[in-house]
Design an enzyme around this catalytic site. Structure first.
Site, PDB file in Angstrom:
ATOM      1  N   GLN A   1       0.394  -1.354  -0.008  1.00  0.00           N
ATOM      2  CA  GLN A   1      -0.424   0.635   0.231  1.00  0.00           C
ATOM      3  C   GLN A   1       0.874   1.157   0.179  1.00  0.00           C
ATOM      4  O   GLN A   1       0.185   2.600  -0.241  1.00  0.00           O
ATOM      5  CB  GLN A   1      -1.018  -0.295   1.501  1.00  0.00           C
TER       6      GLN A   1
ATOM      7  N   ARG B   1      -9.484  -0.163   6.679  1.00  0.00           N
ATOM      8  CA  ARG B   1     -10.698   0.805   6.318  1.00  0.00           C
ATOM      9  C   ARG B   1     -10.713   1.716   8.006  1.00  0.00           C
ATOM     10  O   ARG B   1     -11.575   2.144   7.833  1.00  0.00           O
ATOM     11  CB  ARG B   1     -11.763  -0.386   6.326  1.00  0.00           C
ATOM     12  N   CYS B   2      -9.923   2.536   8.299  1.00  0.00           N
ATOM     13  CA  CYS B   2      -9.911   3.707   9.061  1.00  0.00           C
ATOM     14  C   CYS B   2      -8.914   4.673   8.868  1.00  0.00           C
ATOM     15  O   CYS B   2      -7.788   3.855   8.733  1.00  0.00           O
ATOM     16  CB  CYS B   2     -10.928   3.824  10.338  1.00  0.00           C
TER      17      CYS B   2
ATOM     18  N   GLU C   1     -12.865   4.881   4.216  1.00  0.00           N
ATOM     19  CA  GLU C   1     -13.107   4.698   5.641  1.00  0.00           C
ATOM     20  C   GLU C   1     -14.493   4.827   6.473  1.00  0.00           C
ATOM     21  O   GLU C   1     -14.645   4.338   7.462  1.00  0.00           O
ATOM     22  CB  GLU C   1     -11.800   4.740   5.845  1.00  0.00           C
TER      23      GLU C   1
END
Lengths: 163, 806
Positions: B237, B384-385, B760
């Protein structure tokens, strides 16, 4: 390591002869030996369906089928769905309705949807959700996948009615 | 002019720019099985690596005998810590300022830890060889509970830190303590809590879970000994950061390392960190001179790489009798596992948890976070935040509900009277953030009206009456959430990862015939960057998005950037993209002025062209200008048309939203049905509504999984109980709810296009919405707090404990 076996299988209309150990999994034969990398590996326990292919008219998880079991089988993968006219209607509808994001589940998802629509050409939304429950997606939340499959079914049925 | 001249509307439509639901360019490949993921890479002579992993959560490694494995035909090498030690690679630095064993050095600290790395010509032979490596373990006492880990006589986990009572984030007060991180005004908070009319206290646990992208982590490392160049393809990522880390660790100069992220099958934070598999593959490739592939299987993934959450949050909140909040205190016991390998900006060991005052105007607050070692896998990633933001949102949204119970108030009304008001923005929070913009009341009213909140409460009251009268066994829960995120890390002055400032970048090159390529420092993992970033550029420079290629992930070609996580792509790289487009446009204006023989100031930009002010029939389109940039000798202007921008954001962005879940709960079976899920998001300017809606569906489904069943659970001796998809809950199409999406649009005032990021929000917002629905269903029967995940068994237990089973 076991003695190798001669296995003959037809993948997307093409006959292949492969030499494989009895324990070799179909997904590895497809991906490593035949270079068919559309089907993916996601879980090794038959849960995620990223490896879904069509074998003799049924959806199977290629990560839990030995290639030896596929001897003499007719196999269709995502690579074999499109026709001479281009993309399969399911492939078009997944794009049209944003039914994919990272794309990793997509080949298995579309291959399964293709079989589902042959098993049940006019499914309700509930039947689509149930019929697709063997294929996991981590990105889309399924809503647009269901929409894409319903739209593909409608188009396929309309085309059939016209013919 | 003739009939073929496109109208202005047609010219705008032709761009497929910002605000349009442009179909994704990625999908043409993906729907045909033509993606290129790391496991699809096949190089000549490539070897396969696999790990011997520890079956124990805590044990001394007395000896490793790999002779039988090495003797197996097809095995090329077996690496252990002893082989890596001369290279000083048996340990590696973590992103959190700690260090982590690459291969077990004397002991193992969690089940699934990497002990030896086997390299073979075939993945089956590698798997066979793993079974042949004999490891002699001596079991040690296991600690899986972070509170027990802090007992005075708890076993010492990190013997390498023995006697070292100061870490990367300050003093350690116990041998299993990592840091105490504090912010806010402790004394003033205590004083306000002490003087308050109403106080609510609760322990809120956000359990350990895992991002579990459908594609696991992996890489292919290839050392070319002839030209001295190392290439690593992997599920990264943050490819540039991986290159920098690889260079620092290996001593290979950065220009001789090429890191490539090919297509990535979902990331969700799992693919931010640097894992032992990457280091071992690189070393193995250097040792063998051949390319080495390592790809996790699902058990490896769930057991060893990057868990998320595991925060025990003890909260105290106070208010006036009328419900105006006066203070908030939170103490977190953060279970970081065996190594502190959180992927947070360096100065924030608890991430941005101090966004935990949420959407509310809370005058005074204090947060303290204690990081603790246990015998569990390392990680603590932002699933996912943005960093620890979902923990913060869950905490405050549970505390609000508990306070509403204490006050005997409606929870929607309690939120409304405490929201930060529109005119208070930019708003300084008690814990030090400057919220850039928001309009919470408008969003809240829209959401409540959309679900007919009043009607739902009436239905619920009737349901409770029916239940008490024995007419039904189902309860109705209404789960409310109003969340505020903090994303887009971040300003270089206080945000870095391993010293690298968290800016991002874009480079745009216009080709002579009026098409373009753009390269960014980010990397898509399903977000659709190739589609949406082209839309930003299209709107900025007036070439159709269809004529713009977006390329990411190759460190040899892309400008340096910190990658994609924490919803930072649009807030940071998106800003760089817009500003880069404006640089192109500025040069194009000079070229247009020369072509039209007017002064630059006499030109104005219109959709896809510069036109003479007051004489719009005299114009040059960007396409014409691009051609001129390459074939005209223009005095004082360099040929060519390209630009690069690096963007250091002045502030974070603060997306927000209002989510409401309506849930039917069967008291006797603990089963639930999500009857309705409404998600209103405000992510500022909307680039592609179709993609935004898709992000909301997906994130809410992850939130549904987390709230209703997904967890990484351990038994008391540290065995992972949820190591496969048989036990680790990923919802199917069958149980996933249907979502209704909605939006308001409050642009970020400091972002060049006003966008805030959205990927997110749905995970951050949906978890408390689902959890609050469960709690709300039982509120009338005395439930205050019950920990997630709310699987059928746990809900059944709630009903039993409340005496509802008769």
């Amino acid at each position: 390591m076991g003695k190798k076996m001669q296995v003959s299988l037809t993948v997307n209309g093409e006959v292949h002869e492969v030499l494989a150990e009895p324990r070799e999994l179909l997904i590895h034969t497809l991906r490593e030996k035949l270079g068919i990398t559309g089907p993916h590996i996601g879980c090794e326990t038959s849960h995620c369906g990223a490896c879904t292919v069509d074998m003799n008219g049924r959806s199977v998880k290629a990560c839990t089928v030995f290639v030896a079991q596929a001897d003499g089988a007719e196999i269709t993968t995502i690579e074999g769905l499109g026709g001479p006219d281009g993309l399969h209607v399911l492939q078009r509808m997944f794009r049209e309705h944003h039914g994919l994001q990272c794309g990793y589940c997509t080949p298995g998802m579309i291959t399964r949807a293709h079989r589902l629509l042959q098993e049940n050409p006019q499914p309700t939304e509930e039947e689509v959700r149930f019929g697709m429950a063997g294929n996991l997606c981590r990105c889309t939340g399924y809503q647009n996948i269901v929409k894409a499959i319903m739209a593909a079914a409608a188009e396929m049925n309309a085309k059939e009615a016209a013919e | 002019m003739n009939d073929l001249t496109p109208t202005r509307e047609e010219r705008i439509a032709n761009l497929k720019g910002m605000g349009t639901s442009r179909k994704r360019v990625e999908d043409v490949r993906f729907t045909q099985g033509k993606g290129n993921y790391v496991d699809d890479i096949k190089l000549q002579g490539m070897l396969f690596g696999d790990f011997v992993r520890s079956p124990y959560a805590h044990a001394r490694v007395k000896s490793i005998n790999a002779d039988a494995a090495r003797a197996l035909p097809g095995v090329v090498a077996v690496l252990t810590a002893a082989d890596l030690a001369p290279l000083n690679l048996h340990w590696m630095p973590t992103l959190a300022g700690d260090k982590q064993m690459v291969l077990a050095d004397g002991k193992v600290l969690f089940q699934g830890q990497e002990v030896a790395f086997v390299v073979a010509t075939d993945r089956y032979i590698a798997a066979d060889a793993i079974e042949l490596v004999e490891v002699d373990y001596e079991e040690l006492p296991v600690v899986v509970d972070p509170f027990a880990a802090m007992e005075p006589d708890a076993p010492v986990l990190r013997e390498d830190l023995n006697g070292i009572m100061s870490g990367a984030h300050g003093p350690r007060r116990h041998h299993n303590h990592i840091f105490l991180w504090e912010t806010g005004d402790k004394a003033a908070t205590e004083e306000a809590l002490g003087a308050a009319e109403v106080v609510a206290e609760e322990m809120v646990y956000y359990h350990r879970t895992h991002p579990c992208p459908l594609e696991t982590c992996g890489c292919v490392a290839s050392m070319d000994k002839v030209n001295g160049k190392l290439t690593v393809w992997g599920t990264f990522q943050a490819p540039h950061v991986v290159r920098t880390v690889a260079s620092l660790l290996s001593g290979i100069e950065e220009h001789n390392i090429r890191v490539v992220s090919p297509d990535i099958g979902g990331g969700f934070g799992n693919k931010v960190g640097v894992y032992p598999g990457y280091v071992c593959s690189i070393v193995a490739s250097i040792v063998t001179g051949k390319p080495v592939k390592w790809v996790e299987d699902r058990m490896d993934n769930l057991m060893a790489t990057a868990f998320a959450r595991d925060y025990w949050m003890k909260g105290r909140i106070s208010a006036t009798k009328e419900g105006k909040i006066t203070a908030l205190r939170c103490h977190v016991t953060a279970d970081h596992g065996a190594f502190d390998a959180c992927a947070d900006p360096t100065k924030f060991p608890a991430g941005f948890f101090h966004i935990c005052t949420g959407s509310y105007d809370i005058p005074v607050a204090y947060v303290g976070v204690d990081g603790v070692y246990t015998n569990k896998a390392p990680g603590g990633v932002a699933y996912r935040c943005s960093f620890r933001v979902t923990e913060a949102a869950y905490f405050i949204e549970r505390m609000i509900e508990v306070l509403a119970i204490e006050l005997g108030m409606d929870a929607a009304e309690l939120r409304r009277i405490n929201f930060i008001r529109k005119e208070q923005f930019p708003y300084q929070s008690a814990l030090g953030w400057e919220y850039d913009s928001g309009d919470y009341h408008t969003a809240w009213d829209k959401a409540l009206a959309a679900v007919d909140y009043k009607g739902l409460r009436e239905e619920q009251a009737q349901r409770i009456a029916d239940f008490k009268a024995g007419r039904t066994r189902k309860l109705l829960g209404i789960g409310l959430t109003h969340f505020t995120e903090i994303v887009g890390a971040g300003p270089v002055k206080n945000c870095d990862i391993l010293g690298m400032g968290m800016f991002d970048s874009c480079e745009i090159r216009i080709h002579p015939t009026g098409s373009a390529i753009a390269r960014l420092g980010t990397i898509s993992q399903g977000q659709g960057h190739a589609t949406t970033f082209a839309q930003i550029i299209a709107s900025e420079i007036g070439l159709s998005a269809d004529s713009i290629t977006v390329e990411e992930g190759d460190t040899d070609t892309a400008p340096y950037g910190l990658g994609t996580y924490g919803s930072r792509s649009t807030p940071v790289a998106g800003a760089a993209t817009a500003l880069c487009g404006r640089k192109i446009r500025a040069k194009a204006q000079m070229i247009a002025a020369w072509l039209l023989e007017v002064h630059e100031g006499d030109l104005e930009w219109d959709v896809d062209r510069f036109q003479v002010k007051g004489a719009p029939e005299r114009f040059k389109t960007m396409k014409e200008i691009a051609y001129a940039a390459y074939n005209q000798a223009i005095p004082g202007i360099e040929p060519g048309l390209e630009a690069v921008s690096y963007y250091d954001p002045p502030n974070m962005t603060y997306p927000f939203g209002a989510y409401i879940a309506v849930m039917e709960i069967d008291v006797d079976t603990g089963e639930h049905e999500v009857r309705q899920f409404y998600a209103l998001d405000d992510c500022g300017t909307r680039i592609n509504p179709m993609v935004i809606e898709g992000q909301v569906h997906g994130g809410a489904t992850e939130g549904y999984a987390i709230a209703m069943g997904q967890e990484i659970a351990y038994d008391e001796i540290g065995n992972v109980k949820t190591g496969t998809l048989m036990d680790f809950f990923l919802p199917t199409a069958w149980e996933t709810p249907h979502y209704t999406t909605d939006h308001t649009e409050t642009p970020s005032p400091h972002h060049p296009i006003g966008a805030k990021g959205v990927g997110e929000s749905p995970n951050v917002g949906s978890v408390p919405a689902f959890s609050n629905a469960v709690h709300d269903a039982f509120r009338a029967f005395g439930l205050r707090q019950s920990h997630m995940p709310h699987d059928h068994w746990r809900i059944w237990k709630i009903a039993r404990d409340l005496g509802l089973h008769g």
